[in-house]
Design a protein around this motif. Structure first.
Motif, PDB file in Angstrom:
ATOM      1  N   UNK A 121      15.437  -9.949  -5.492  1.00 51.84           N
ATOM      2  CA  UNK A 121      16.583 -11.023  -6.531  1.00 51.84           C
ATOM      3  C   UNK A 121      16.996 -10.502  -7.690  1.00 51.84           C
ATOM      4  N   UNK A 122      16.266  -9.268  -8.354  1.00 47.03           N
ATOM      5  CA  UNK A 122      16.759  -8.827  -9.502  1.00 47.03           C
ATOM      6  C   UNK A 122      16.838  -6.620  -9.042  1.00 47.03           C
ATOM      7  N   UNK A 123      16.250  -6.531  -8.296  1.00 47.45           N
ATOM      8  CA  UNK A 123      16.505  -5.023  -8.426  1.00 47.45           C
ATOM      9  C   UNK A 123      15.811  -4.902  -6.417  1.00 47.45           C
ATOM     10  N   UNK A 124      16.571  -3.661  -6.007  1.00 42.92           N
ATOM     11  CA  UNK A 124      16.222  -3.101  -4.597  1.00 42.92           C
ATOM     12  C   UNK A 124      15.430  -1.842  -4.509  1.00 42.92           C
ATOM     13  N   UNK A 125      14.867  -1.481  -3.584  1.00 40.55           N
ATOM     14  CA  UNK A 125      14.290  -0.846  -3.057  1.00 40.55           C
ATOM     15  C   UNK A 125      15.135   0.504  -2.486  1.00 40.55           C
ATOM     16  N   UNK A 126      15.191   1.551  -2.189  1.00 42.27           N
ATOM     17  CA  UNK A 126      15.938   2.615  -2.072  1.00 42.27           C
ATOM     18  C   UNK A 126      15.003   3.431  -1.681  1.00 42.27           C
ATOM     19  N   UNK A 127      15.054   3.718   0.282  1.00 41.97           N
ATOM     20  CA  UNK A 127      14.002   4.579   0.325  1.00 41.97           C
ATOM     21  C   UNK A 127      15.304   5.176   1.375  1.00 41.97           C
ATOM     22  N   UNK A 128      14.974   6.408   1.046  1.00 43.59           N
ATOM     23  CA  UNK A 128      15.416   8.679   1.760  1.00 43.59           C
ATOM     24  C   UNK A 128      14.945   8.658   2.452  1.00 43.59           C
ATOM     25  N   UNK A 138       0.424  -0.852   0.217  1.00 45.30           N
ATOM     26  CA  UNK A 138       0.196   0.278  -0.003  1.00 45.30           C
ATOM     27  C   UNK A 138       1.473   0.877   0.142  1.00 45.30           C
ATOM     28  N   UNK A 139      -0.114   1.773  -0.436  1.00 42.22           N
ATOM     29  CA  UNK A 139       0.832   4.077   0.045  1.00 42.22           C
ATOM     30  C   UNK A 139       0.730   4.365  -1.412  1.00 42.22           C
ATOM     31  N   UNK A 140       0.749   5.708  -0.973  1.00 44.55           N
ATOM     32  CA  UNK A 140       0.990   7.012  -1.987  1.00 44.55           C
ATOM     33  C   UNK A 140       1.682   6.792  -3.079  1.00 44.55           C
ATOM     34  N   UNK A 141       2.986   6.727  -3.446  1.00 43.47           N
ATOM     35  CA  UNK A 141       3.971   6.355  -3.887  1.00 43.47           C
ATOM     36  C   UNK A 141       3.743   7.163  -5.303  1.00 43.47           C
ATOM     37  N   UNK A 142       4.142   7.619  -6.205  1.00 39.66           N
ATOM     38  CA  UNK A 142       4.301   7.791  -7.181  1.00 39.66           C
ATOM     39  C   UNK A 142       4.799   6.724  -8.343  1.00 39.66           C
ATOM     40  N   UNK A 143       6.107   5.627  -7.429  1.00 36.47           N
ATOM     41  CA  UNK A 143       6.385   4.572  -8.289  1.00 36.47           C
ATOM     42  C   UNK A 143       5.533   3.553  -8.034  1.00 36.47           C
ATOM     43  N   UNK A 144       5.654   2.160  -9.179  1.00 32.87           N
ATOM     44  CA  UNK A 144       5.729   1.532  -9.338  1.00 32.87           C
ATOM     45  C   UNK A 144       5.111   0.440  -8.204  1.00 32.87           C
ATOM     46  N   UNK A 145       4.711   0.888  -6.393  1.00 34.67           N
ATOM     47  CA  UNK A 145       5.167  -0.297  -5.395  1.00 34.67           C
ATOM     48  C   UNK A 145       4.970  -1.306  -5.901  1.00 34.67           C
ATOM     49  N   UNK A 146       3.481  -2.126  -6.395  1.00 30.21           N
ATOM     50  CA  UNK A 146       3.115  -2.841  -6.382  1.00 30.21           C
ATOM     51  C   UNK A 146       3.923  -4.441  -7.325  1.00 30.21           C
ATOM     52  N   UNK A 147       5.296  -3.622  -7.785  1.00 35.49           N
ATOM     53  CA  UNK A 147       6.081  -4.357  -8.748  1.00 35.49           C
ATOM     54  C   UNK A 147       7.207  -5.167  -6.950  1.00 35.49           C
ATOM     55  N   UNK A 148       6.740  -5.113  -5.618  1.00 35.36           N
ATOM     56  CA  UNK A 148       7.279  -5.764  -5.319  1.00 35.36           C
ATOM     57  C   UNK A 148       6.227  -6.964  -4.167  1.00 35.36           C
ATOM     58  N   UNK A 149       4.813  -6.448  -4.666  1.00 33.32           N
ATOM     59  CA  UNK A 149       3.968  -7.597  -4.292  1.00 33.32           C
ATOM     60  C   UNK A 149       4.402  -8.764  -4.614  1.00 33.32           C
ATOM     61  N   UNK A 150       4.435 -10.257  -3.664  1.00 36.02           N
ATOM     62  CA  UNK A 150       4.517 -11.580  -3.822  1.00 36.02           C
ATOM     63  C   UNK A 150       6.338 -11.592  -4.059  1.00 36.02           C
ATOM     64  N   UNK A 181      -1.610   8.796   5.796  1.00 38.15           N
ATOM     65  CA  UNK A 181      -1.084   7.798   4.749  1.00 38.15           C
ATOM     66  C   UNK A 181      -0.066   7.550   5.090  1.00 38.15           C
ATOM     67  N   UNK A 182       1.145   6.307   4.213  1.00 34.12           N
ATOM     68  CA  UNK A 182       2.189   6.045   4.435  1.00 34.12           C
ATOM     69  C   UNK A 182       2.617   6.192   3.155  1.00 34.12           C
ATOM     70  N   UNK A 183       3.901   6.729   2.767  1.00 29.98           N
ATOM     71  CA  UNK A 183       4.606   6.827   0.973  1.00 29.98           C
ATOM     72  C   UNK A 183       4.810   5.245   1.223  1.00 29.98           C
ATOM     73  N   UNK A 184       4.990   4.483   1.832  1.00 28.51           N
ATOM     74  CA  UNK A 184       4.302   3.136   1.344  1.00 28.51           C
ATOM     75  C   UNK A 184       4.497   1.838   2.943  1.00 28.51           C
ATOM     76  N   UNK A 185       3.681   0.960   2.384  1.00 21.25           N
ATOM     77  CA  UNK A 185       3.315  -0.335   3.724  1.00 21.25           C
ATOM     78  C   UNK A 185       3.908  -1.269   2.825  1.00 21.25           C
TER      79      UNK A 185
END
Length: 243
Positions: free
Chosen positions: A56-63, A26-38, A80-84
């Motif tokens: 496995x092939x990418x990482x999430x960077x949080x600043x 979940x989250x209000x980020x404009x990034x395609x956060x659903x990429x991390x689903x599953x 609301x969170x930026x990302x949950x």
């Protein structure tokens, strides 16, 4: 802005999610956060002020920028969170933070030798980098994340007072011994910061940051926004030498 030691604390607290699968995003980020689903978390790491969730092939960077925060299992009410990221064993929340994907292996993006909290920290490399920028002010040099990844404004102010160097001293004017002290204390103070923060006594150990009086001589401390970064700087004109 959370500094390197605070990111180490987050990394250690979030280690419980290593080898766990992201069940819901979940989250209000404009990034395609659903990429991390599953996807399954391979590792939980940090570099400087970056928190890293490796897949496995990418990482999430949080600043977390200037005002970012995080929560584990307990979301902020009415915000609301930026990302949950929801896992079987808990939920990781981020607020007011910058999110970005890093493609490919993290070792191809990050030089761990520049992270003052890393076991791979290389003080000789830091010295070589500083030697290439003799006109840089000490207050700016300590905030250069390519040299001292993880050092922030608190550490900057406290390190310069520890080694009794005026923040507007040019790196090239520092005697070799003082340059060595600056490099060593950038790391040493960061680990002191980490231990004090874990014990919830960090502010009690500040000597000049947000203080009015020098703990050494009793003089009134100076306060100004210095350097190219114009960050708030506290120092003692009597105790800290401008070389």
């Amino acid at each position: 802005m959370p500094e390197g030691p605070s990111l180490v604390i987050l990394r250690d607290e979030a280690a419980r999610f290593r080898r766990r699968t992201v069940r819901r995003v979940e989250g209000n980020s404009k990034l395609d956060i659903q990429r991390m689903q599953g996807r399954r978390v391979v590792s939980v790491r940090s570099w400087g002020k970056h928190f890293l969730l490796e897949f496995s092939s990418f990482s999430l960077r949080v600043h977390m920028l200037m005002f970012g925060t995080y929560r584990i299992d307990e979301p902020k009410p009415d915000k609301p969170p930026r990302l949950a990221l929801h896992f079987d064993n808990g939920t990781l929340y981020f607020y007011s933070s910058s999110l970005k994907y890093v493609e490919g292996p993290l070792d191809e993006t990050y030089d761990w030798r520049a992270d003052v909290m890393s076991p791979d920290w290389d003080p000789a490399l830091a010295r070589r980098k500083l030697k290439r920028q003799p006109d840089t002010l000490a207050c700016d040099a300590l905030l250069d994340q390519e040299v001292f990844a993880g050092v922030g404004n608190i550490i900057k102010n406290e390190v310069l007072f520890r080694i009794r160097v005026h923040p507007e001293t040019r790196v090239g004017d520092l005697p070799p011994r003082k340059l060595g002290q600056l490099i060593a204390q950038a790391r040493e103070y960061s680990f002191d910061f980490l231990e004090w923060k874990k014990q919830y006594v960090l502010r009690k150990h500040w000597l000049v940051h947000r203080k009015r009086e020098c703990p050494e001589c009793g003089s009134r401390l100076e306060l100004a926004h210095l350097g190219t970064r114009q960050r708030r700087t506290f120092w003692c004109d009597h105790c800290q030498v401008r070389y």
